[in-house]
Write a protein that holds these residues in place. Structure first.
Motif, PDB file in Angstrom:
ATOM      1  N   UNK A 197     -17.951   3.914 -20.216  1.00 50.86           N
ATOM      2  CA  UNK A 197     -16.615   4.513 -20.235  1.00 50.86           C
ATOM      3  C   UNK A 197     -16.595   5.746 -21.121  1.00 50.86           C
ATOM      4  N   UNK A 198     -17.171   5.609 -22.302  1.00 50.19           N
ATOM      5  CA  UNK A 198     -17.194   6.736 -23.233  1.00 50.19           C
ATOM      6  C   UNK A 198     -17.892   7.933 -22.601  1.00 50.19           C
ATOM      7  N   UNK A 199     -19.040   7.686 -22.009  1.00 51.15           N
ATOM      8  CA  UNK A 199     -19.789   8.787 -21.393  1.00 51.15           C
ATOM      9  C   UNK A 199     -19.030   9.365 -20.206  1.00 51.15           C
ATOM     10  N   UNK A 200     -18.410   8.487 -19.428  1.00 49.07           N
ATOM     11  CA  UNK A 200     -17.652   8.957 -18.271  1.00 49.07           C
ATOM     12  C   UNK A 200     -16.470   9.824 -18.680  1.00 49.07           C
TER      13      UNK A 200
ATOM     14  N   UNK B 117      -7.225  18.143 -16.997  1.00 49.09           N
ATOM     15  CA  UNK B 117      -7.995  17.360 -17.958  1.00 49.09           C
ATOM     16  C   UNK B 117      -7.535  15.896 -17.965  1.00 49.09           C
ATOM     17  N   UNK B 118      -6.212  15.719 -18.012  1.00 50.56           N
ATOM     18  CA  UNK B 118      -5.656  14.365 -18.069  1.00 50.56           C
ATOM     19  C   UNK B 118      -6.040  13.571 -16.835  1.00 50.56           C
ATOM     20  N   UNK B 119      -5.949  14.209 -15.675  1.00 51.65           N
ATOM     21  CA  UNK B 119      -6.286  13.509 -14.431  1.00 51.65           C
ATOM     22  C   UNK B 119      -7.754  13.102 -14.428  1.00 51.65           C
ATOM     23  N   UNK B 120      -8.628  14.021 -14.813  1.00 50.06           N
ATOM     24  CA  UNK B 120     -10.060  13.710 -14.751  1.00 50.06           C
ATOM     25  C   UNK B 120     -10.414  12.560 -15.706  1.00 50.06           C
ATOM     26  N   UNK B 121      -9.877  12.613 -16.920  1.00 46.16           N
ATOM     27  CA  UNK B 121     -10.261  11.564 -17.869  1.00 46.16           C
ATOM     28  C   UNK B 121      -9.586  10.235 -17.525  1.00 46.16           C
TER      29      UNK B 121
ATOM     30  N   UNK C  32     -10.207   4.527 -15.410  1.00 47.25           N
ATOM     31  CA  UNK C  32     -10.043   3.437 -14.450  1.00 47.25           C
ATOM     32  C   UNK C  32     -11.336   3.189 -13.677  1.00 47.25           C
ATOM     33  N   UNK C  33     -12.129   4.241 -13.456  1.00 45.38           N
ATOM     34  CA  UNK C  33     -13.415   4.044 -12.775  1.00 45.38           C
ATOM     35  C   UNK C  33     -14.333   3.145 -13.600  1.00 45.38           C
ATOM     36  N   UNK C  34     -14.229   3.247 -14.908  1.00 44.54           N
ATOM     37  CA  UNK C  34     -15.073   2.426 -15.782  1.00 44.54           C
ATOM     38  C   UNK C  34     -14.508   1.015 -15.963  1.00 44.54           C
TER      39      UNK C  34
ATOM     40  N   UNK D 266       1.710   6.454 -15.874  1.00 40.74           N
ATOM     41  CA  UNK D 266       2.309   5.578 -14.860  1.00 40.74           C
ATOM     42  C   UNK D 266       1.534   5.617 -13.547  1.00 40.74           C
ATOM     43  N   UNK D 267       1.000   6.771 -13.194  1.00 39.38           N
ATOM     44  CA  UNK D 267       0.267   6.892 -11.924  1.00 39.38           C
ATOM     45  C   UNK D 267      -0.927   5.967 -11.868  1.00 39.38           C
ATOM     46  N   UNK D 268      -1.497   5.610 -13.021  1.00 41.09           N
ATOM     47  CA  UNK D 268      -2.738   4.842 -13.057  1.00 41.09           C
ATOM     48  C   UNK D 268      -2.484   3.353 -13.245  1.00 41.09           C
ATOM     49  N   UNK D 269      -1.235   3.000 -13.496  1.00 45.02           N
ATOM     50  CA  UNK D 269      -0.942   1.617 -13.863  1.00 45.02           C
ATOM     51  C   UNK D 269      -1.208   0.638 -12.727  1.00 45.02           C
ATOM     52  N   UNK D 270      -0.916   1.058 -11.504  1.00 44.76           N
ATOM     53  CA  UNK D 270      -1.068   0.161 -10.359  1.00 44.76           C
ATOM     54  C   UNK D 270      -2.495  -0.338 -10.179  1.00 44.76           C
ATOM     55  N   UNK D 271      -3.454   0.457 -10.635  1.00 41.93           N
ATOM     56  CA  UNK D 271      -4.855   0.059 -10.441  1.00 41.93           C
ATOM     57  C   UNK D 271      -5.156  -1.221 -11.207  1.00 41.93           C
TER      58      UNK D 271
END
Lengths: 531, 531
Positions: free
Chosen positions: A412-415, A469-473, A478-480, A495-500
Motif C-alpha cells: 500500500x505504501x509503495x502504491x 493527486x487525490x484520485x490517484x492515491x 483501495x487497490x491495496x 465518499x466516492x471510495x466508500x462503496x468499495x
C-alpha cells in the motif's frame, strides 16, 4: 487569533529554513510566493443569507465565511484564492441542549439544512456546504465546553461535546486525569467531532481510539433526543454508541459525551530508534505491536520521511553527526526512524521500554536516546503549521491515510507513493511523497502519506492538480485493500471510495440508519453517503 | 451423546455429594426428584411439519424437537415436563454459503420464518419459536466448521461460523494459536453465535470480548450478501461489524467470521486470594482493573458465593483446614474469594502476578496459592453440569447477569439478591442467591448472580415461579442502572427490559437496521425487538 485561511493561531509563525527551502527546490523546483485574497474581500463575495431572523443566529458575512470551510486542501485553495463557492446562511452558537433542540426546530420550520461544526479542522470536507439548494444553518458547538461531571470511581468524565482538546485536557488535569486523546488537530478539534469522525490520537496504543474512550452521551436528532447510558460492556443488542461513532453529523448533534479517563501518567518519554532498512523496521514494529508491551506510541517513518524530517530539522551539522554515527552502526541510506513512547507508572514503563529496545536491537535497531523524541513531543502539534510555511514558499502539503492488515502494508505504501509521484506528470510537476505508520495494531497498521507539490498560482490549475493527486492515491489505497480512512473520516472527499469497502448493502444500511433519526435529510447532507 | 433435555454430554454425570445436598436442604428444604418425560414421548407431541419438501430440510420429529429449545430455565421446564408449545417445522444443515442462500430463498418461497441455530446454548430464548403463525425453518450451522485461512502475519483466522469452541481452539492450536474466547458455554457454542450475541469469555481481560476479536466476515441476509473486509481500524463511517454484533439472527446468518488470534500463551496460571470483606475486595479489584496490569482473569465471589462454593466443593475436612488458616489471617465470616489469572510470556506474567498480589495484600488479601485456581480451571466448563445434578435432586438453578459502572456494583448485587430472596414468598419458598463479578473493567464490572430454588414438580407452578423470579431480578437490574445483559444477550426473555436502556429511538433504529437486511421480517422474529 485563529487564522481564517490557514492552520492555527496567527501568533505561531513557522518559517522554512534555508536548508529546507533548498531541499524542496531540489525535489520540486523553486516555489513562487502567492498573494492571498484578504478576509474583507472574501466576505464581500458572499451572497446574502437566506435564513429568517433568529436571536441565536448570526447571519453576518464574517461568521458565515469563518464557518464555510475546513482544513482540506480544496478548502484552502478556495480561501486563499477567494473562490468562495458556498457558505452557510447563518451560524448559531448554542449554550445548551435546549438551544440545540430549538435550533433544529427552527431549521425544520424554515426548511433549512444543518451542519454541525466542532473545531472546523476536517481535512475531508465535513463542514462545507455540499448542496446549497436549501438554506444552511451551521451550529457551532464552541460554547458547550463544560465538564459536567466526573466519576472518580468509574473514571468517567462527562463533557459538553463542543469542548476542544486543550480545554478538555486542562479541565481533567485539574483533577489528576487525562483522556489521552491527541490527534494532530488537538489544538482545535472537539470531543464531539472526534466521536462522529472516529478520531484516533497519537498515543492510541495506550489510550485507545475514540471508539473505546466514548462511553455514552446524548445526541439531539430531528427525531428526538438519543440518550446513551454508560455501561462497562453490554450484550444487549446493537450498541447505540456505534450508531453515533462515524456518523459525521448525519443523524444529529452530539451535545454531551461521557469519556473513559485515566490517571495522569507518572512518567512519559519518547525515544528514537533507527533501523537499517524498511524491511527490518517493519518486522520489528509488527513484533512490537503483537508483543502486547504497554507502550504508548509507535510511529515508524519510511526512508524518504526519515530523510525529509532530518533535512527539514534545520540543524544540518548535528544531523550530519548523527548520520555519521548511525552509518557506523549499519543505518545508512534507506534507514528508518521509529519513535517509541512509554507512559504510565515507572514500574511498568521502564520494563516495557527495555523490552521494546531489546526487540528492536534484534532487528538491527539502534537506540539514539530521547533527544529526537523530545523534539517530536515539543512539536507534536506544531508540525501542522508547516503547511502555512510551505504555502508561503509556493508549495502545497496534503496527506492521505489508510489502515491495512500487515501483509498489505508495504504494498500500500509503495502504491500510494508511486501513484503520487506520477500524478502531476501531465503538468510536468513532481510530487515529493513520504510515509509513516502512525498507529500500530497486532493486525496491521495505519499508513499515513504526505505529499508536497508546487502551486501553480492559479485556482483552477491547483484544484485540478489536487484532484488528480487525490484520485490517484485514493485508487492506490483501495487497490491495496485499505480502508479509505483510518482517522480523517469520509466527508465529501472520500465518499466516492466508500462503496468499495461497504458495498451496496452497507451503504444502504448507513443511509437507513441516518434516515431513522433524520427523516427529512436535513443533517449535513451530501457528506459520507448520498442523501 | 449430547443430552436433549439438559446440559452437556450424557457421559458426564456430576452428582451432588452428601454435604452439598444437606447444604441445599438446609437452605431451601428437601428437594424431590422428578420424573422427566421421555424423548420419544416428547417427539410424539409435535404437530406435523408445515414445510414443503426440500433435499436439505429434515422434517423428522427428532430433528425438530432437538432444535426447539435452548438452555434457558423455561426451555428446560418445557423439555422436562413434555410441554412442547412450539417447534420448527424443519431443520437444515447447510454445508456452505450457497446452501444458506438457497435455504433463505426456499424460506421466502414458502413464506417461512428462519431461525439461525449455532450451539443451541442460549439461556435467553434465542433459538425457540416465538411465533408459530408462519412455518419455521431452523438453519443449524454445525457442518460449517472449517478453518478457511490463517494469516500468520496479521494473526487473522477465518472460520466458517458454525464452528464450536473446542473445534475452533483445536484447529488453531495445531498452528500455535488461540482465540482465547472461553464463555461458560464453550463446549457447544459457536463462533457465529458468539458474534451475534456479543459473547464474552472468562479470560476477556486478556483477549477482549468477541466485539474486539471479530475482525470481519460474511453474512447471508434476505437482501443479499454482506461482506465485511478486515482492517486493523477504520474511520470510514459506521462500522458494519457493529450491525452484526448483537443482531441475534435478526438480519441474516453469519457464514464466515475472521477473528484476531494470539500465540498460545507460554505460561498460564490461576491463583486464589481471599479478602476479609466484600468492601475491601471490591476496592482491591477496582484498583486492579484500573492498574492496566496484564492479567488474564479477575473473578470475585461475594461472601455467599464463596461459602457456597466451599460447601459444594465436597472436601469438608480440607475446607475446614483452609478456613481455619484464613481466619488466623483475618478472613472469617464475610470473606470473599478472588481468582486471578495470568497468561502469556513468563517475563510479563510473573511481574504482573506479583504486582497484583502486592496490591491485593494492601487491601487485606491473603494469597492461598494455585490449588483452588487449578481446581477452577479443571472445572471451568464442568460447573454448568451442576444444573443437571441439582435438577436430579429437585432443585432448579438459574442465573442473571448485568454490568454497571463501579459506583453501582454493590447496590446492584444487593438489589438482585434481595429481589431474588423474596421472589417466591407467595409460594412459601426460599431462593438461595449468590453472586460473583465475572468480568472487570476500569469503568465497572459485570455482576453475575446464581439462584437455586426448589422445583414444585408441576409445570405451571415452576414456570410461574421462574417468571416471578426473573421479573423481580430484572427489575432490580434496571433499577440499579445496569444493562439487561452483559454476556447472555436479549433473546425473548430480556426483550421486555431492553427499551429502558435503548429508549424508543434506540429500539426503533435497531428495527430499521434489521428491516434493511430483512424487509419481510423473516429472520428470527420475536427476538430482541418486536417485528
Amino acid at each position: 487569533m485563529r487564522r481564517w485561511n490557514g492552520w492555527g493561531d496567527d501568533s505561531v509563525e513557522l518559517e522554512l529554513g534555508v536548508e529546507a527551502r533548498s531541499f524542496l527546490a531540489q525535489q520540486l523546483g523553486q516555489g513562487t510566493a502567492l498573494l492571498d485574497v484578504r478576509f474583507d474581500a472574501a466576505c464581500a463575495l458572499l451572497p446574502p443569507g437566506r435564513l429568517p431572523q433568529h436571536p441565536l443566529v448570526d447571519a453576518s458575512a464574517q461568521a458565515r465565511l469563518l464557518h464555510a470551510f475546513g482544513q482540506s486542501l480544496p478548502d484552502w485553495l478556495r480561501l486563499r484564492y477567494g473562490r468562495i463557492n458556498a457558505a452557510p446562511d447563518g451560524v448559531a452558537y448554542p449554550e445548551g441542549a435546549e438551544q440545540v433542540r430549538a435550533l433544529l426546530a427552527y431549521a425544520k420550520g424554515c426548511g433549512a439544512d444543518v451542519i454541525p461544526y466542532g473545531g472546523g479542522t476536517s481535512v475531508a470536507g465535513h463542514v462545507g456546504v455540499a448542496d446549497a439548494a436549501r438554506p444552511v444553518l451551521t451550529i457551532d458547538m464552541r460554547r458547550m465546553r463544560a465538564l459536567v461531571s466526573l466519576d472518580h470511581e468509574a473514571r468517567l468524565a462527562s463533557f459538553e461535546a463542543g469542548v476542544a482538546g486543550p480545554d478538555l485536557e486542562a479541565q481533567l488535569r485539574a483533577h489528576g486525569y487525562t483522556l489521552g486523546h491527541f490527534p494532530q488537530s488537538f489544538e482545535y478539534s472537539t470531543l464531539g467531532g472526534w466521536v462522529v469522525t472516529r478520531s484516533s490520537g497519537q498515543q492510541s496504543l495506550r489510550y485507545g481510539r475514540i471508539e473505546g474512550l466514548f462511553a455514552g452521551g446524548r445526541v439531539e436528532t430531528p427525531a428526538g433526543t438519543l440518550d446513551i447510558p454508560t455501561f462497562p460492556a453490554s450484550a444487549a443488542g446493537v450498541d447505540l454508541r456505534e450508531m453515533v461513532l462515524g456518523s459525521e453529523g448525519r443523524l444529529g448533534i452530539v451535545t454531551h459525551a461521557t469519556v473513559r479517563v485515566s490517571r495522569l501518567p507518572q512518567h512519559e518519554a519518547f525515544h528514537a530508534v533507527f533501523f537499517p532498512s524498511w524491511e527490518r523496521a517493519l518486522e520489528a514494529v509488527r513484533e512490537l505491536a503483537q508483543a502486547r508491551l504497554p507502550l504508548s506510541m509507535l510511529r515508524l517513518s519510511n526512508p524518504v520521511e526519515t530523510t525529509t524530517m532530518l533535512a527539514l530539522a534545520g540543524h544540518a551539522r548535528l544531523v550530519r553527526l548523527l548520520e555519521g554515527w548511525l552509518q557506523l552502526r549499519g543505518c545508512a541510506d534507506g534507514k528508518c526512524m521509529l519513535m517509541v513512547g512509554v507512559s504510565g507508572a515507572k514500574s511498568q514503563a521502564g520494563p516495557a521500554l527495555r523490552a521494546a529496545l531489546r526487540l528492536a536491537r534484534a532487528h538491527g535497531g539502534v537506540h539514539v536516546g530521547r533527544a529526537l523524541g523530545e523534539r517530536w513531543r515539543r512539536n507534536r502539534f506544531r508540525s501542522v503549521y508547516l503547511r502555512n510555511a510551505a504555502w508561503a514558499q509556493g508549495y502545497a502539503i496534503d496527506t492521505v491515510e489508510t489502515a491495512l492488515d500487515w501483509p498489505r502494508v508495504t504494498q500500500a505504501m509503495e502504491g500510494i507513493e508511486r501513484a503520487a509521484a506520477g500524478a502531476l506528470q501531465s503538468w510536468g510537476e513532481r510530487v515529493h511523497a513520504y510515509t509513516h505508520l502512525s498507529h500500530l495494531y497486532p493486525q496491521g497498521a495505519s499508513v499515513y502519506s504526505t505529499f508536497v507539490f508546487r502551486l501553480a498560482g492559479d485556482f483552477e490549475t491547483d484544484l485540478a492538480r489536487w484532484r488528480q493527486l487525490k484520485d490517484r492515491v485514493s485508487e492506490a489505497i483501495v487497490a491495496a485493500g485499505g480502508t479509505i480512512s483510518h482517522q480523517h473520516g469520509v466527508g465529501v472527499d472520500h465518499a466516492r471510495w466508500l462503496g468499495i469497502e461497504k458495498g451496496e448493502l452497507g451503504l444502504g444500511v448507513m443511509a437507513a440508519l441516518f434516515r431513522h433519526f433524520d427523516p427529512e435529510g436535513r443533517m449535513n447532507p451530501g457528506k459520507l453517503v448520498a442523501r
